[in-house]
Design an enzyme around this catalytic site. Structure first.
Site, short mmCIF file in Angstrom:
data_model
loop_
_atom_site.label_atom_id
_atom_site.label_comp_id
_atom_site.label_asym_id
_atom_site.label_seq_id
_atom_site.Cartn_x
_atom_site.Cartn_y
_atom_site.Cartn_z
N SER A 1 0.97 -1.19 -0.17
CA SER A 1 -0.17 -0.05 0.01
C SER A 1 0.89 1.11 0.06
CB SER A 1 -0.75 -0.09 1.25
OG SER A 1 -1.42 1.31 1.54
N TYR B 1 -2.16 -1.36 10.70
CA TYR B 1 -2.66 -1.82 9.55
C TYR B 1 -1.33 -1.50 8.59
CZ TYR B 1 -4.08 -1.91 4.73
OH TYR B 1 -4.05 -2.22 3.21
N LYS C 1 1.92 -3.69 6.59
CA LYS C 1 2.11 -3.82 5.21
C LYS C 1 3.71 -3.67 4.93
CE LYS C 1 -1.70 -4.47 3.36
NZ LYS C 1 -1.87 -5.70 2.63
P1 NAD Z 1 -11.04 -7.35 1.00
O1 NAD Z 1 -11.14 -7.07 2.55
O2 NAD Z 1 -12.33 -7.15 0.11
O3 NAD Z 1 -10.36 -8.45 0.62
C1 NAD Z 1 -9.31 -9.24 1.27
C2 NAD Z 1 -9.87 -10.74 1.45
O4 NAD Z 1 -8.83 -11.37 2.16
C3 NAD Z 1 -11.01 -10.82 1.93
O5 NAD Z 1 -11.99 -11.79 1.17
C4 NAD Z 1 -11.03 -11.63 3.25
O6 NAD Z 1 -12.05 -12.50 3.59
C5 NAD Z 1 -9.60 -12.38 3.17
N1 NAD Z 1 -8.91 -12.83 4.27
C6 NAD Z 1 -8.64 -11.88 5.04
N2 NAD Z 1 -7.68 -12.51 6.16
C7 NAD Z 1 -7.61 -13.82 5.76
C8 NAD Z 1 -6.87 -15.08 6.33
N3 NAD Z 1 -6.33 -14.76 7.38
N4 NAD Z 1 -7.11 -16.30 5.44
C9 NAD Z 1 -7.52 -16.17 4.22
N5 NAD Z 1 -8.36 -14.97 3.91
C10 NAD Z 1 -8.28 -13.95 4.61
O7 NAD Z 1 -9.94 -6.18 0.66
P2 NAD Z 1 -9.37 -5.59 -0.45
O8 NAD Z 1 -9.51 -3.88 -0.73
O9 NAD Z 1 -9.53 -6.31 -1.61
O10 NAD Z 1 -7.83 -5.52 -0.42
C11 NAD Z 1 -6.83 -6.86 -0.83
C12 NAD Z 1 -5.39 -6.52 -0.42
O11 NAD Z 1 -5.25 -5.28 -0.67
C13 NAD Z 1 -5.29 -6.41 1.29
O12 NAD Z 1 -4.36 -7.23 1.43
C14 NAD Z 1 -5.19 -4.92 1.40
O13 NAD Z 1 -4.79 -4.55 2.69
C15 NAD Z 1 -4.60 -4.51 0.07
N6 NAD Z 1 -4.74 -3.16 -0.20
C16 NAD Z 1 -5.86 -2.45 -0.32
C17 NAD Z 1 -6.19 -1.41 -0.58
C18 NAD Z 1 -7.51 -0.81 -0.63
O14 NAD Z 1 -7.99 0.61 -0.61
N7 NAD Z 1 -8.73 -1.58 -0.85
C19 NAD Z 1 -5.03 -0.47 -0.48
C20 NAD Z 1 -3.84 -0.88 -0.32
C21 NAD Z 1 -3.66 -2.26 -0.29
C1 WQD Z 2 -9.45 9.45 1.12
C2 WQD Z 2 -9.82 11.02 1.50
C3 WQD Z 2 -10.15 11.32 3.69
C4 WQD Z 2 -13.96 9.22 4.05
C5 WQD Z 2 -6.99 4.37 3.36
C6 WQD Z 2 -6.01 3.51 3.61
C7 WQD Z 2 -4.85 3.00 2.79
C8 WQD Z 2 -5.69 2.42 1.65
C9 WQD Z 2 -6.66 2.93 1.10
C10 WQD Z 2 -6.12 -0.07 2.48
C11 WQD Z 2 -9.07 11.42 2.57
C12 WQD Z 2 -11.40 11.68 2.68
C13 WQD Z 2 -12.86 9.75 3.46
C14 WQD Z 2 -15.06 10.21 4.33
C15 WQD Z 2 -13.55 11.91 3.67
N1 WQD Z 2 -6.09 1.16 2.54
N2 WQD Z 2 -12.59 11.10 3.55
N3 WQD Z 2 -14.93 11.49 4.28
O1 WQD Z 2 -7.27 7.40 3.73
O2 WQD Z 2 -6.29 7.63 1.57
O3 WQD Z 2 -6.31 5.34 2.28
O4 WQD Z 2 -7.73 3.55 2.16
O5 WQD Z 2 -6.48 -1.09 2.31
O6 WQD Z 2 -3.93 2.18 3.77
O7 WQD Z 2 -5.21 4.48 5.00
O8 WQD Z 2 -8.47 6.62 1.97
O9 WQD Z 2 -10.74 6.76 1.12
O10 WQD Z 2 -10.16 6.64 3.54
O11 WQD Z 2 -9.73 8.63 2.19
O12 WQD Z 2 -13.59 13.13 3.64
O13 WQD Z 2 -16.03 9.58 4.69
O14 WQD Z 2 -11.17 11.14 1.73
O15 WQD Z 2 -9.79 12.33 4.76
O16 WQD Z 2 -8.81 12.74 2.31
P1 WQD Z 2 -6.85 6.79 2.49
P2 WQD Z 2 -9.99 7.18 2.32
#
Ligand code: NAD
Ligand code: WQD
Length: 338
Positions: free
Chosen positions: A124, A149, A153
């Site tokens: 991330s 969290y 990562k």
């Molecule tokens: P998500 O929660 O939709 O998907 C994660 C999946 O992992 C889920 O289906 C959950 O059931 C499964 N899971 C969690 N713990 C587990 C375990 N111990 N064993 C097996 N399965 C497990 O989230 P996402 O948004 O699809 O994110 C996917 C990956 O990308 C995550 O690692 C997340 O941290 C990373 N990521 C997401 C974002 C974002 O904004 N969505 C940003 C950066 C990184």
């Molecule tokens: C985006 C912008 C908020 C909600 C997070 C995690 C990151 C990654 C993605 C992973 C910011 C503003 C948000 C709301 C708002 N995650 N906001 N009202 O914080 O950039 O990243 O999600 O799995 O690790 O930190 O994303 O969508 O929460 O926020 O004003 O109700 O929107 O302040 O400026 P962020 P976000």
């Protein structure tokens, strides 16, 4: 290639399974369904016309993973499984370290045992902390993550870097995602958060569908175009395709490589709100609230390395992202629960 996808029934995982299947790869998904619904994979099959082999397994369960990895000959693992709620991680740090860090170590042990030493990891942009350089290139030093969290990562990245140093047969790609939003254009799969959404776009779509009264905008006194926070929003289908491209690096035996997956453009919260209103001809009522603890003012990528090395770049723009997010939400007001 034969690919093991952990967390493949989740938001980014399900979109990536579509793109992998469309590119001709064979996919096996393991997921414990702690934050997802198996129906997502049924929808994937409707989109691609191919079934997905699915096993309900926790990645911390060595024996269960061992039997799956022993059964298939995987060429690569794409590792999405993990918990991802920033606020919850502050309340429950041990759960996050156990699930994300211990789960990953367990997975790596099983892969090593079966000599599958190729892995792509969902990292991330939060590992950059409050970034020292904007736009953020991969050379930007990692920063202090303000929550467990983000720490998981960063720690997993370090573990993988050490592993690859210890054994050059490992090929490891760390993908640092910026802010994924949007959904598949079919409207069949999308983001399905539990409870009150933490992230901006699912909150906006829940306001639009009438589940929430108005959006809270966290802070309008940042040093940005309109005072609200700036992020690099990327369409989840572009992100998913980035994983298919990252397989090329694995095939070329890349060793350890890190790529940002973002668009290279930053948009403020209010720019996203207005883009959503224009794309979908809707009004999103909002109210300005104080800054959210832990937020940075500006975060967007220099995405040129992925373009140069992987020949990948984001194709969808903010209007596309807003249109597809809404198409998913309006067709599935309760996500995968009918
Ligand atoms: P998500 O929660 O939709 O998907 C994660 C999946 O992992 C889920 O289906 C959950 O059931 C499964 N899971 C969690 N713990 C587990 C375990 N111990 N064993 C097996 N399965 C497990 O989230 P996402 O948004 O699809 O994110 C996917 C990956 O990308 C995550 O690692 C997340 O941290 C990373 N990521 C997401 C974002 C974002 O904004 N969505 C940003 C950066 C990184
Ligand atoms: C985006 C912008 C908020 C909600 C997070 C995690 C990151 C990654 C993605 C992973 C910011 C503003 C948000 C709301 C708002 N995650 N906001 N009202 O914080 O950039 O990243 O999600 O799995 O690790 O930190 O994303 O969508 O929460 O926020 O004003 O109700 O929107 O302040 O400026 P962020 P976000």
């Amino acid at each position: 290639m034969n690919i093991l996808v952990t967390g493949g029934s989740g938001y980014i995982g399900s979109h990536t399974v579509v793109e992998l299947q469309n590119a001709g790869h064979n996919v096996v998904v393991v997921d414990n369904l702690s934050n997802s619904n198996e129906k997502s994979l049924k929808r994937v099959a409707e989109i691609t016309g191919k079934n997905v082999d699915f096993y309900e397994i926790d990645i911390r369960d060595f024996n269960a993973l061992d039997s799956i990895v022993g059964k298939y000959h995987f060429d690569c693992c794409i590792h999405f499984a993990g918990l991802k709620a920033v606020g919850e991680s502050v309340q429950k740090p041990l759960e996050y370290y156990d699930n994300n860090v211990c789960g990953t170590v367990n997975l790596l042990k099983v892969l090593q045992k079966h000599n599958c030493k190729n892995i792509i990891f969902s990292s991330s942009a939060c590992v950059y902390g409050d970034p020292k350089i904007i736009p953020i290139s991969e050379d930007c030093p990692k920063g202090n993550c303000t929550n467990p969290y983000g720490q998981t990562k960063s720690m997993i990245e370090d573990i993988m870097i050490d592993l690859q140093k210890s054994d050059s047969n490992w090929n490891i790609v760390l993908l640092r995602y910026f802010n994924p939003i949007g959904a598949h254009s079919s409207g069949k799969i999308g983001e399905n958060p539990n409870g009150i959404p933490n992230n901006l776009m699912p909150y906006i779509t829940q306001v639009a569908v009438g589940k929430r009264e108005k959006l809270n905008v966290f802070g309008n006194d940042y040093d940005t175009v309109d005072g609200t926070g700036v992020r690099d929003y990327i369409h989840v289908v572009d992100l998913a395709r980035g994983h298919v491209c990252a397989l090329q690096a694995i095939e070329k035996k890349c060793g350890l490589e890190i790529f940002n997956l973002g668009t290279g453009h930053g948009y403020s919260v209010l720019e996203v709100v207005h883009a959503f209103e224009t794309a979908n001809d809707l009004k999103i009522p909002y109210v300005i609230q104080p800054r959210r603890t832990g937020d940075v003012a500006v975060c967007y990528s220099d995405a040129s390395k992925a373009e140069k090395v992987l020949n990948w770049r984001a194709e969808f723009d903010l209007q596309d992202m807003c249109r597809d997010s809404w198409n998913w939400q309006k067709n599935n007001p309760n996500g995968y629960d009918d």
